[in-house]
Design a protein around this motif. Structure first.
Motif, mmCIF file in Angstrom:
data_model
loop_
_atom_site.group_PDB
_atom_site.id
_atom_site.type_symbol
_atom_site.label_atom_id
_atom_site.label_comp_id
_atom_site.label_asym_id
_atom_site.label_seq_id
_atom_site.Cartn_x
_atom_site.Cartn_y
_atom_site.Cartn_z
ATOM 1 N N LEU A 128 3.295 5.849 -3.101
ATOM 2 C CA LEU A 128 4.496 6.509 -3.631
ATOM 3 C C LEU A 128 4.590 6.376 -5.150
ATOM 4 O O LEU A 128 5.554 6.844 -5.755
ATOM 5 N N GLU A 129 3.592 5.728 -5.741
ATOM 6 C CA GLU A 129 3.524 5.479 -7.179
ATOM 7 C C GLU A 129 4.703 4.646 -7.680
ATOM 8 O O GLU A 129 5.173 4.803 -8.801
ATOM 9 N N ARG A 130 5.183 3.746 -6.821
ATOM 10 C CA ARG A 130 6.244 2.811 -7.199
ATOM 11 C C ARG A 130 5.640 1.483 -7.671
ATOM 12 O O ARG A 130 6.327 0.678 -8.270
ATOM 13 N N LEU A 131 4.374 1.268 -7.356
ATOM 14 C CA LEU A 131 3.636 0.096 -7.816
ATOM 15 C C LEU A 131 2.350 0.554 -8.477
ATOM 16 O O LEU A 131 1.790 1.589 -8.108
ATOM 17 N N ASN A 132 1.894 -0.245 -9.417
ATOM 18 C CA ASN A 132 0.621 -0.017 -10.090
ATOM 19 C C ASN A 132 -0.358 -1.062 -9.551
ATOM 20 O O ASN A 132 0.001 -2.245 -9.483
ATOM 21 N N PHE A 136 0.837 -1.210 0.000
ATOM 22 C CA PHE A 136 0.000 0.000 0.000
ATOM 23 C C PHE A 136 0.869 1.257 0.000
ATOM 24 O O PHE A 136 0.590 2.219 -0.720
ATOM 25 N N PHE A 137 1.929 1.247 0.780
ATOM 26 C CA PHE A 137 2.840 2.384 0.844
ATOM 27 C C PHE A 137 3.505 2.615 -0.515
ATOM 28 O O PHE A 137 3.579 3.754 -1.002
#
Length: 85
Positions: free
Chosen positions: A26-30, A21-22
Motif C-alpha cells: 500500500l506504499e505506507r512503509l518503505n 508486507f501489506f
C-alpha cells in the motif's frame, strides 16, 4: 494450554509479517525503514517461538532466513548516514 499459547503467539507473528508486507504494498512503509524491518523481525521471532512448541522443520527454516534478512536490513539502516532535513 501450551498449544493455545503457541497459536496466539504464532498468529501475532503472522499478523506482523503479513501486515508489514501489506503496508509495503500500500506504499505506507518503505522497505528501507526501520519500522518495516522491525515488524518482520518481531513477527519471525514470534513465529519461531510458536514453532518451538508446534514444530515444523520447513517453517522453522524459513523463519531463520526471515530473521537473517531482517537483521541485514536493520544493520544497513543503522550504518546509513542520517539524511539532512
Amino acid at each position: 494450554m501450551q498449544s493455545i499459547f503457541a497459536d496466539i503467539v504464532g498468529l501475532l507473528g503472522t499478523a506482523l509479517v503479513v501486515g508489514s508486507f501489506f503496508l509495503l504494498q500500500l506504499e505506507r512503509l518503505n522497505p528501507k525503514q526501520l519500522t518495516y524491518n522491525l515488524m518482520n523481525l518481531s513477527g519471525a521471532i514470534l513465529l519461531l517461538i510458536s514453532l518451538c512448541i508446534n514444530f515444523n522443520l520447513a517453517s522453522f527454516v524459513i523463519e531463520l532466513f526471515w530473521i537473517g534478512a531482517s537483521v541485514v536490513g536493520i544493520v544497513k539502516y543503522c550504518k546509513r548516514e542520517p539524511v539532512a532535513a
